[in-house]
Design an enzyme around this catalytic site. Sequence first.
Site, PDB file in Angstrom:
ATOM      1  CB  CYS A   1      -0.945   0.005   1.190  1.00  8.24           C
ATOM      2  SG  CYS A   1      -2.162  -1.296   1.078  1.00  8.24           S
TER       3      CYS A   1
ATOM      4  CG  HIS B   1      -3.103   3.508   2.204  1.00  5.20           C
ATOM      5  ND1 HIS B   1      -3.631   3.182   0.977  1.00  5.20           N
ATOM      6  CD2 HIS B   1      -3.145   2.371   2.954  1.00  5.20           C
ATOM      7  CE1 HIS B   1      -3.982   1.906   0.985  1.00  5.20           C
ATOM      8  NE2 HIS B   1      -3.693   1.397   2.168  1.00  5.20           N
TER       9      HIS B   1
ATOM     10  CG  ASN C   1      -6.779  -0.574   1.197  1.00  4.20           C
ATOM     11  OD1 ASN C   1      -6.165  -0.061   0.257  1.00  4.20           O
ATOM     12  ND2 ASN C   1      -6.161  -1.146   2.214  1.00  4.20           N
TER      13      ASN C   1
HETATM   14  O1  UT7 Z   1      -3.801  -1.243   3.647  1.00  2.66           O
HETATM   15  C1  UT7 Z   1      -2.835  -2.087   4.182  1.00  2.66           C
HETATM   16  C2  UT7 Z   1      -2.823  -2.080   5.652  1.00  2.66           C
HETATM   17  N1  UT7 Z   1      -4.031  -2.662   6.178  1.00  2.66           N
HETATM   18  C3  UT7 Z   1      -4.628  -2.087   7.203  1.00  2.66           C
HETATM   19  O2  UT7 Z   1      -4.191  -1.064   7.659  1.00  2.66           O
HETATM   20  C4  UT7 Z   1      -5.808  -2.809   7.807  1.00  2.66           C
HETATM   21  C5  UT7 Z   1      -5.669  -2.789   9.300  1.00  2.66           C
HETATM   22  N2  UT7 Z   1      -6.691  -3.573   9.997  1.00  2.66           N
HETATM   23  C6  UT7 Z   1      -7.992  -3.190  10.071  1.00  2.66           C
HETATM   24  O3  UT7 Z   1      -8.402  -2.246   9.434  1.00  2.66           O
HETATM   25  C7  UT7 Z   1      -8.874  -3.908  11.038  1.00  2.66           C
HETATM   26  O4  UT7 Z   1      -8.082  -4.725  11.869  1.00  2.66           O
HETATM   27  C8  UT7 Z   1      -9.976  -4.800  10.383  1.00  2.66           C
HETATM   28  C9  UT7 Z   1     -10.998  -3.929   9.708  1.00  2.66           C
HETATM   29  C10 UT7 Z   1      -9.355  -5.763   9.398  1.00  2.66           C
HETATM   30  C11 UT7 Z   1     -10.685  -5.617  11.463  1.00  2.66           C
HETATM   31  O5  UT7 Z   1     -11.223  -4.734  12.434  1.00  2.66           O
HETATM   32  P1  UT7 Z   1     -10.917  -4.946  13.990  1.00  2.66           P
HETATM   33  O6  UT7 Z   1     -11.646  -3.904  14.707  1.00  2.66           O
HETATM   34  O7  UT7 Z   1      -9.431  -5.013  14.177  1.00  2.66           O
HETATM   35  O8  UT7 Z   1     -11.587  -6.337  14.259  1.00  2.66           O
HETATM   36  P2  UT7 Z   1     -10.926  -7.636  14.910  1.00  2.66           P
HETATM   37  O9  UT7 Z   1     -10.111  -8.358  13.916  1.00  2.66           O
HETATM   38  O10 UT7 Z   1     -10.309  -7.275  16.230  1.00  2.66           O
HETATM   39  O11 UT7 Z   1     -12.212  -8.471  15.221  1.00  2.66           O
HETATM   40  C12 UT7 Z   1     -13.181  -8.060  16.212  1.00  2.66           C
HETATM   41  C13 UT7 Z   1     -14.361  -9.014  16.150  1.00  2.66           C
HETATM   42  C14 UT7 Z   1     -13.961 -10.484  16.138  1.00  2.66           C
HETATM   43  O12 UT7 Z   1     -14.961 -11.216  16.827  1.00  2.66           O
HETATM   44  P3  UT7 Z   1     -14.741 -11.693  18.353  1.00  2.66           P
HETATM   45  O13 UT7 Z   1     -13.512 -12.535  18.320  1.00  2.66           O
HETATM   46  O14 UT7 Z   1     -14.540 -10.413  19.135  1.00  2.66           O
HETATM   47  O15 UT7 Z   1     -15.999 -12.403  18.662  1.00  2.66           O
HETATM   48  C15 UT7 Z   1     -13.989 -10.834  14.684  1.00  2.66           C
HETATM   49  O16 UT7 Z   1     -14.215 -12.221  14.469  1.00  2.66           O
HETATM   50  O17 UT7 Z   1     -15.061  -8.789  14.928  1.00  2.66           O
HETATM   51  C16 UT7 Z   1     -15.149 -10.009  14.197  1.00  2.66           C
HETATM   52  N3  UT7 Z   1     -15.097  -9.707  12.780  1.00  2.66           N
HETATM   53  C17 UT7 Z   1     -16.163  -9.380  12.057  1.00  2.66           C
HETATM   54  N4  UT7 Z   1     -17.464  -9.292  12.381  1.00  2.66           N
HETATM   55  C18 UT7 Z   1     -18.326  -8.942  11.415  1.00  2.66           C
HETATM   56  C19 UT7 Z   1     -13.997  -9.632  11.980  1.00  2.66           C
HETATM   57  N5  UT7 Z   1     -14.357  -9.288  10.727  1.00  2.66           N
HETATM   58  C20 UT7 Z   1     -15.705  -9.132  10.761  1.00  2.66           C
HETATM   59  C21 UT7 Z   1     -16.647  -8.769   9.782  1.00  2.66           C
HETATM   60  N6  UT7 Z   1     -17.946  -8.693  10.158  1.00  2.66           N
HETATM   61  N7  UT7 Z   1     -16.316  -8.500   8.509  1.00  2.66           N
END
Ligand code: UT7
Length: 336
Positions: free
Chosen positions: A116, A256, A286
């Site tokens: 990215c 970004h 993204n």
């Molecule tokens: O561009 C290159 C660089 N990339 C980035 O900068 C991306 C960085 N990461 C992110 O933007 C975020 O980490 C994500 C958007 C990918 C995920 O968001 P998050 O707030 O970090 O969620 P998480 O992975 O901590 O998950 C929280 C909860 C989990 O459930 P439990 O374990 O708390 O029950 C996940 O299983 O949300 C769940 N979850 C979802 N729920 C509904 C993860 N993805 C989803 C989803 N819909 N799509």
Amino acid sequence: MEKIRAAITGVGGYVPEYILNNQELENLVETTDEWITSRTGITERRILKGEGNGTSVMAEQAVWDVLKKTNTDPLEIELVICATVTPDMIFPATANIICDKVGMKNAWGFDIEAACSGFIYSLATASKFIETGTHKKVLVIGGDKMSSIIDYTDRQTCIIFGDGAGAVLLEPNTEGLGLQDSILKSDGAGRQYLYQKAGGSAYPPTLDTVQKREHYVHQEGQTVFKFAVTNMADVSYEIMQRNNLTGDDIQWLVAHQANKRIIDATANRMGLSPEKVMMNIQKFGNTTNGTIPLLLQEWEKQLKKGDNLVISAFGGGFTWGALYLKWAYDGVSINQ
Ligand code: UT7
């Protein structure tokens, strides 16, 4: 004599027509519009359809856009650098394919792959060819067809990414405008958190790599989020400090677009109010290397000669960095 700097003198962009919204994703994976919007800021993204259509299809349109706006003949372009993680093919470079499609017969070109951060790496690289006086017209393209490497059964990644491309024309400036400073960083130890495992020389494609879904983007979201939020904010602040800039001196943050929360944190660290932050993540998601030039294209008319821009990115690798740029022309004069 004033130093030669590389100034952006035109911007073009292209996104495909098909809109993949959160409601459609609700039918593909276990997610909700509410979760995606609140956790990422994204409500829809664009997808390039059609067999055989790769990144160059979008890049070509973005290039025509900037060439038309700047009244530039394709034959005047001397160098084309294309930032992408989704080249049409492993080789030849997508830059070469774009040159051929557009008829930039006098240009040489190559691709830069820095996830990215590819567009800011490319802008910094391209600027050297201008600053040394060897090149007068250089095109920097950023584009990705992320839908070609996204697993639409993986809710962690499929909600984030979209397709799109943008392009900028770089020309010499001796009025003190253009690229002022850049800080670029990388740390390969981060490669385990965001990568596409198979398809390269370490794990060439086999039936097994396909069945294990190893040709798709794998991301440990939370870990990448933590690195992104810290590093993008830190490097954006560092470039301000190094150039004695306060939040009041900066007109625009061009960050970004990976997650709205990361962009907000960066703006906060820099002391910028939300109206100084370019944001298109809600409608494009993204687009990896497309995010920054697409922002510049959308805001082009509002940009004024002399505006101070900080352009920052964070991505797989890990790679990250920030550029400090003085805008070189008044956008109100753009007709299209
Ligand atoms: O561009 C290159 C660089 N990339 C980035 O900068 C991306 C960085 N990461 C992110 O933007 C975020 O980490 C994500 C958007 C990918 C995920 O968001 P998050 O707030 O970090 O969620 P998480 O992975 O901590 O998950 C929280 C909860 C989990 O459930 P439990 O374990 O708390 O029950 C996940 O299983 O949300 C769940 N979850 C979802 N729920 C509904 C993860 N993805 C989803 C989803 N819909 N799509």
